[in-house]
Motif scaffolding. Sequence first.
Motif, PDB file in Angstrom:
ATOM      1  N   GLN A 253       8.580  14.476 -11.085  1.00 51.04           N
ATOM      2  CA  GLN A 253       9.638  14.067 -12.011  1.00 51.04           C
ATOM      3  C   GLN A 253      10.565  15.234 -12.354  1.00 51.04           C
ATOM      4  OE1 GLN A 253      10.151  10.844 -13.570  1.00 51.04           O
ATOM      5  NE2 GLN A 253       8.853  10.194 -11.880  1.00 51.04           N
ATOM      6  N   ARG A 254       9.975  16.399 -12.602  1.00 52.96           N
ATOM      7  CA  ARG A 254      10.781  17.582 -12.933  1.00 52.96           C
ATOM      8  C   ARG A 254      11.702  17.969 -11.778  1.00 52.96           C
ATOM      9  NH1 ARG A 254       5.863  19.551 -14.876  1.00 52.96           N
ATOM     10  NH2 ARG A 254       5.617  20.942 -13.102  1.00 52.96           N
ATOM     11  N   ILE A 255      11.133  18.040 -10.590  1.00 50.25           N
ATOM     12  CA  ILE A 255      11.910  18.502  -9.442  1.00 50.25           C
ATOM     13  C   ILE A 255      12.956  17.468  -9.051  1.00 50.25           C
ATOM     14  CG2 ILE A 255      11.798  19.246  -7.026  1.00 50.25           C
ATOM     15  CD1 ILE A 255      10.582  21.146  -9.269  1.00 50.25           C
ATOM     16  N   ASN A 256      12.624  16.212  -9.139  1.00 51.60           N
ATOM     17  CA  ASN A 256      13.573  15.164  -8.787  1.00 51.60           C
ATOM     18  C   ASN A 256      14.803  15.216  -9.701  1.00 51.60           C
ATOM     19  OD1 ASN A 256      14.207  12.848  -7.123  1.00 51.60           O
ATOM     20  ND2 ASN A 256      13.865  11.593  -8.938  1.00 51.60           N
ATOM     21  N   ALA A 257      14.571  15.417 -11.001  1.00 52.46           N
ATOM     22  CA  ALA A 257      15.689  15.508 -11.948  1.00 52.46           C
ATOM     23  C   ALA A 257      16.540  16.737 -11.665  1.00 52.46           C
ATOM     24  CB  ALA A 257      15.153  15.548 -13.379  1.00 52.46           C
ATOM     25  N   ASP A 258      15.900  17.863 -11.375  1.00 53.36           N
ATOM     26  CA  ASP A 258      16.638  19.094 -11.083  1.00 53.36           C
ATOM     27  C   ASP A 258      17.409  18.965  -9.773  1.00 53.36           C
ATOM     28  OD1 ASP A 258      17.212  21.809 -12.002  1.00 53.36           O
ATOM     29  OD2 ASP A 258      16.177  22.448 -10.181  1.00 53.36           O
ATOM     30  N   ASP A 259      16.801  18.280  -8.776  1.00 53.47           N
ATOM     31  CA  ASP A 259      17.478  18.056  -7.498  1.00 53.47           C
ATOM     32  C   ASP A 259      18.763  17.262  -7.685  1.00 53.47           C
ATOM     33  OD1 ASP A 259      15.808  19.455  -5.827  1.00 53.47           O
ATOM     34  OD2 ASP A 259      15.270  17.746  -4.578  1.00 53.47           O
ATOM     35  N   ASP A 260      18.724  16.248  -8.534  1.00 55.50           N
ATOM     36  CA  ASP A 260      19.910  15.429  -8.763  1.00 55.50           C
ATOM     37  C   ASP A 260      21.060  16.286  -9.278  1.00 55.50           C
ATOM     38  OD1 ASP A 260      18.639  13.142  -7.930  1.00 55.50           O
ATOM     39  OD2 ASP A 260      18.194  12.402  -9.954  1.00 55.50           O
ATOM     40  N   LYS A 261      20.756  17.157 -10.241  1.00 52.01           N
ATOM     41  CA  LYS A 261      21.794  18.023 -10.806  1.00 52.01           C
ATOM     42  C   LYS A 261      22.299  19.025  -9.764  1.00 52.01           C
ATOM     43  CE  LYS A 261      19.340  19.437 -14.310  1.00 52.01           C
ATOM     44  NZ  LYS A 261      18.969  20.186 -15.564  1.00 52.01           N
ATOM     45  N   MET A 262      21.365  19.625  -9.033  1.00 50.20           N
ATOM     46  CA  MET A 262      21.734  20.634  -8.042  1.00 50.20           C
ATOM     47  C   MET A 262      22.566  20.025  -6.913  1.00 50.20           C
ATOM     48  SD  MET A 262      19.205  23.264  -5.962  1.00 50.20           S
ATOM     49  CE  MET A 262      18.189  23.549  -7.421  1.00 50.20           C
ATOM     50  N   ALA A 263      22.193  18.839  -6.468  1.00 48.10           N
ATOM     51  CA  ALA A 263      22.926  18.173  -5.394  1.00 48.10           C
ATOM     52  C   ALA A 263      24.352  17.844  -5.823  1.00 48.10           C
ATOM     53  CB  ALA A 263      22.195  16.900  -4.970  1.00 48.10           C
ATOM     54  N   ALA A 264      24.509  17.426  -7.073  1.00 49.58           N
ATOM     55  CA  ALA A 264      25.854  17.131  -7.585  1.00 49.58           C
ATOM     56  C   ALA A 264      26.705  18.393  -7.620  1.00 49.58           C
ATOM     57  CB  ALA A 264      25.758  16.512  -8.978  1.00 49.58           C
TER      58      ALA A 264
ATOM     59  N   VAL B 135       0.829  -1.204   0.000  1.00 47.69           N
ATOM     60  CA  VAL B 135       0.000   0.000   0.000  1.00 47.69           C
ATOM     61  C   VAL B 135       0.866   1.257   0.000  1.00 47.69           C
ATOM     62  CG1 VAL B 135      -0.264   0.094   2.536  1.00 47.69           C
ATOM     63  CG2 VAL B 135      -2.006   1.113   1.065  1.00 47.69           C
ATOM     64  N   PHE B 136       1.994   1.224   0.700  1.00 52.46           N
ATOM     65  CA  PHE B 136       2.895   2.377   0.732  1.00 52.46           C
ATOM     66  C   PHE B 136       3.626   2.533  -0.604  1.00 52.46           C
ATOM     67  CE2 PHE B 136       3.433   1.428   5.529  1.00 52.46           C
ATOM     68  CZ  PHE B 136       2.234   2.074   5.819  1.00 52.46           C
ATOM     69  N   VAL B 137       4.068   1.417  -1.159  1.00 53.64           N
ATOM     70  CA  VAL B 137       4.795   1.457  -2.427  1.00 53.64           C
ATOM     71  C   VAL B 137       3.904   1.992  -3.552  1.00 53.64           C
ATOM     72  CG1 VAL B 137       5.899   0.052  -4.211  1.00 53.64           C
ATOM     73  CG2 VAL B 137       6.413  -0.368  -1.801  1.00 53.64           C
ATOM     74  N   ARG B 138       2.688   1.486  -3.622  1.00 59.30           N
ATOM     75  CA  ARG B 138       1.761   1.949  -4.671  1.00 59.30           C
ATOM     76  C   ARG B 138       1.474   3.441  -4.533  1.00 59.30           C
ATOM     77  NH1 ARG B 138      -1.010  -2.900  -3.451  1.00 59.30           N
ATOM     78  NH2 ARG B 138      -2.554  -1.702  -2.284  1.00 59.30           N
ATOM     79  N   TYR B 139       1.279   3.872  -3.320  1.00 62.54           N
ATOM     80  CA  TYR B 139       0.977   5.280  -3.063  1.00 62.54           C
ATOM     81  C   TYR B 139       2.160   6.166  -3.452  1.00 62.54           C
ATOM     82  CZ  TYR B 139      -0.217   9.477  -0.341  1.00 62.54           C
ATOM     83  OH  TYR B 139      -0.489  10.763   0.059  1.00 62.54           O
ATOM     84  N   ALA B 140       3.360   5.789  -2.998  1.00 68.09           N
ATOM     85  CA  ALA B 140       4.554   6.583  -3.312  1.00 68.09           C
ATOM     86  C   ALA B 140       4.795   6.629  -4.815  1.00 68.09           C
ATOM     87  CB  ALA B 140       5.771   6.020  -2.594  1.00 68.09           C
ATOM     88  N   GLU B 141       4.622   5.492  -5.485  1.00 71.16           N
ATOM     89  CA  GLU B 141       4.836   5.451  -6.941  1.00 71.16           C
ATOM     90  C   GLU B 141       3.807   6.302  -7.675  1.00 71.16           C
ATOM     91  OE1 GLU B 141       4.808   1.300  -7.857  1.00 71.16           O
ATOM     92  OE2 GLU B 141       6.954   1.043  -7.410  1.00 71.16           O
ATOM     93  N   ARG B 142       2.586   6.308  -7.167  1.00 71.42           N
ATOM     94  CA  ARG B 142       1.532   7.123  -7.791  1.00 71.42           C
ATOM     95  C   ARG B 142       1.909   8.603  -7.741  1.00 71.42           C
ATOM     96  NH1 ARG B 142      -2.323   5.397  -4.774  1.00 71.42           N
ATOM     97  NH2 ARG B 142      -2.786   3.676  -6.191  1.00 71.42           N
ATOM     98  N   MET B 143       2.410   9.044  -6.593  1.00 67.60           N
ATOM     99  CA  MET B 143       2.780  10.449  -6.458  1.00 67.60           C
ATOM    100  C   MET B 143       4.078  10.768  -7.192  1.00 67.60           C
ATOM    101  SD  MET B 143       0.180  11.520  -4.918  1.00 67.60           S
ATOM    102  CE  MET B 143       0.735  13.216  -4.892  1.00 67.60           C
ATOM    103  N   ALA B 144       5.040   9.839  -7.161  1.00 63.15           N
ATOM    104  CA  ALA B 144       6.334  10.080  -7.806  1.00 63.15           C
ATOM    105  C   ALA B 144       6.241  10.062  -9.326  1.00 63.15           C
ATOM    106  CB  ALA B 144       7.352   9.045  -7.334  1.00 63.15           C
TER     107      ALA B 144
END
Length: 214
Positions: free
Chosen positions: A195-206, A180-189
């Motif tokens: 998706q946009r923010i996660n990709a930008d975070d990866d670049k910014m963190a590096a 139930v947690f995995v499905r919920y997290a995947e639905r939101m992710a």
Amino acid sequence: MTTTDRVTLYYSPQSRATGTRVLLEELGAPYDLHVLNMKAGEQRRPAYLSVNPLGKVPAIRHGDALVTEQVAITIYLADLFPQAGLTPALNDPLRGPYLRWIAYYGASFEPAMIDKFMQREPAPITQSPYADYDTMLGALETQLAKGPYLLGERMTAADVLWGVAFTWTMMFGIVPRKDVFVRYAERMASRPAYQRINADDDKMAAEHATAAGG
């Protein structure tokens, strides 16, 4: 909106502030980032401590309003941009449950996660803010099983908060990967804003790691 209506988000990538930035995107809100390199300790310097004495992100500034605490920020922003439909109105029967589950994040989930992560002995159940870990998590599992969102069929700002929280806590093994947690997290992710923010975070963190000599 004029430029004075823009929200300033005090931000660091791959932190609790990520959820606030995703929410701003979901709301279609005009905002500017004030980025802090936490790897370089910028959150502990006087300039930012004057914004949030705890040295934590996120924080937001909107006009004369300065808001810290992720729960307060979530409620404030969703109410500020009601046209996005992510907050139940004051006279909506879902308003109370909506506030309940946002508050539950700060009052119960976060303290339980920190105790779990630090491998600390929790307080006796009568003194603990979250009863005990299994009870706290069980209440969430029961609620999310009614799905697909916390309030059933309607997605709200609460889901943005919780979707990011489950993604990170399962990644670090603090929350078990129950279906139930995995499905919920995947639905939101899977949503474009995340998706946009996660990709930008990866670049910014590096970039921050390089700048801090990491």
